[in-house]
Scaffold this active site. Structure first.
Site, PDB file in Angstrom:
ATOM      1  NE  ARG A 100      45.730  49.345  47.629  1.00  0.00           N
ATOM      2  CZ  ARG A 100      45.143  50.229  48.606  1.00  0.00           C
ATOM      3  NH1 ARG A 100      44.898  50.257  49.651  1.00  0.00           N
ATOM      4  NH2 ARG A 100      44.294  51.192  47.591  1.00  0.00           N
ATOM      5  CE  LYS A 112      44.738  40.265  34.479  1.00  0.00           C
ATOM      6  NZ  LYS A 112      45.022  39.443  33.999  1.00  0.00           N
ATOM      7  CE1 TYR A 162      43.682  44.461  34.424  1.00  0.00           C
ATOM      8  CE2 TYR A 162      43.389  44.665  37.380  1.00  0.00           C
ATOM      9  CZ  TYR A 162      44.370  44.107  36.097  1.00  0.00           C
ATOM     10  OH  TYR A 162      45.717  43.193  36.845  1.00  0.00           O
ATOM     11  CB  SER A 205      44.603  41.686  39.671  1.00  0.00           C
ATOM     12  OG  SER A 205      44.234  42.521  40.629  1.00  0.00           O
TER      13      SER A 205
END
Ligand code: NAD
Ligand code: WQD
Length: 356
Positions: A235, A157, A153, A129
């Site tokens: 983004r 990863k 989170y 990610s």
């Protein structure tokens, strides 16, 4: 090595996993799928099969942390490579349940690695990610950008990537393609598969779809005081169909050479929240009411991929634009007001197996 033909897909019932199943079935792969349905439903496979026109393969309902159940799957099937999607993925939730996130994401990955190692399977495509990057300094983020995971989170990863890199260094022939996705959105163009968040969605695109369909009154835009052209955060949105195509290509490149290979998956172009709102309004043909809310804790100003490495090495480039992402997400939302669970059961196929 020839391209692998039997692929174990973990988390294959989820948003990206279900689209990947279609992509791999379309390209002739045999699939073994495992999922515990903690964030999905087995109903999705009827739709995968409808699109692909093939049986999905053998599906096991199991938790990837269940070492014995996972070993039994490898005992029963000759697996050439694994595509590992299964994970918990909600950034906000991870701050409230860090142990659960480390256990599922890191523990699930090491349990999978053990089963792979014990069964001589040394090829893995891993879902990583963009969230493991720190706040970008404004430019596109290359794979060598500074890592600074801002949540359990993201840290899970990054921990997985470090473990995988170490295993690659120590186990001859072990090959990992770690794909750092930026913001996968959209849906299968058929409208049969899409993103189906449980409860209140965190992510922008499903929020927009729910506002457009009338399930939510308005969108809260988290901050209009960022240092960006329109003040809202930027983004790199990537169509889920482009995302899964990259996984299929990754499988084809597993034979290029052992070791850990890390690639960003993104379009390489940023869109602000208000630009996405405008694109979604265009796609759905109705106004999206929104208000400006405070910045969301943990958000960053901009996160855009430098995705030149994957284009250079594999020739993969996203083919779908923001308008297409919004159009497909909207089609899925319209056709599936209650999600995949509303789909009819199909009875003439190999049924989901419980294992463990
Ligand atoms: P998803 O939640 O839709 O899919 C994950 C699937 O894994 C679900 O079907 C879930 O039931 C299953 N699962 C979870 N825990 C499991 C367990 N212990 N055992 C077996 N199955 C389990 O999420 P997604 O959006 O499809 O994401 C897939 C992968 O991509 C994840 O690893 C996620 O971290 C990563 N990723 C997602 C995004 C995104 O924006 N969607 C971005 C970057 C990376
Ligand atoms: C996008 C923009 C929000 C909702 C997340 C994970 C990341 C990766 C991709 C898994 C932000 C704004 C959102 C809303 C808004 N997933 N927004 N109103 O945060 O870039 O990335 O998904 O690996 O790890 O963090 O995506 O879709 O949540 O937000 O204004 O109701 O939309 O503030 O600027 P994000 P997102």
């Amino acid at each position: 090595m020839n391209p692998p033909s039997t692929i174990l897909v973990t988390g294959g019932a989820g948003f990206i996993g279900s689209h990947a199943c279609v992509e791999l079935l379309d390209h002739g792969y045999e699939l073994i799928v495992v999922d515990d349905y903690s964030n999905s439903s087995s109903q999705v496979f009827a739709r995968v099969e409808r699109i692909a026109g093939r049986f999905v393969g053998t599906v096991y309902e199991l938790d990837i942390r269940d070492r014995h159940a996972l070993a039994a799957v490898f005992d029963r099937h000759s697996v050439d490579a694994v595509v590992h999607f299964a994970a918990l993925k909600a950034v906000g939730e991870s701050t409230r349940m860090p142990v659960e996130y480390y256990d599922t994401n890191v523990g699930g990955t090491t349990t999978l690695l053990r089963a792979m190692h014990e069964h001589g399977v040394h090829h893995l495509v891993f879902s990583s990610s963009c969230s493991l990057y720190g706040d970008g300094d404004g430019g596109p983020l290359g794979e060598d950008a500074v890592v600074g995971p801002g949540s359990p989170y993201a840290a899970s990863k990054w921990a997985c990537e470090q473990i995988l890199a170490d295993v690659c260094r120590r186990v001859p022939g072990f090959t990992v393609m770690a794909l750092r996705y930026f913001n996968p959105v959209g849906a299968h163009p058929s409208g049969l598969l899409g993103e189906e968040p449980r409860g209140t969605p965190d992510n922008l695109m499903p929020c927009l779809a729910q506002v457009a369909v009338g399930r939510r009154e308005r969108l809260h835009v988290f901050g209009d005081d960022w240092d960006t052209p329109d003040g809202t955060a930027v983004r790199d949105y990537l169509h889920v169909m482009d995302t899964v195509e990259a996984h299929r290509i990754a499988l084809e490149h597993l034979g290029d050479g052992p070791g850990m290979h890390v690639y960003n998956l993104g379009v390489g172009q940023g869109s602000s929240v208000l630009e996405v709102v405008a694109a979604f309004q265009e796609a759905c043909g109705r106004p999206i009411p929104y208000d400006i809310a405070p910045r969301r804790p943990g958000d960053v100003r901009e996160r855009v991929a430098d995705a030149t490495a994957v284009a250079r090495d594999w020739g993969w480039r996203p083919r779908r634009n923001l308008a297409g992402m919004c159009r497909d997400a909207w089609r899925f939302q319209q056709l599936n007001p209650s999600g995949h669970a509303g789909s009819a059961r199909q009875t003439n196929r190999k049924r989901v197996t419980s294992c463990g």
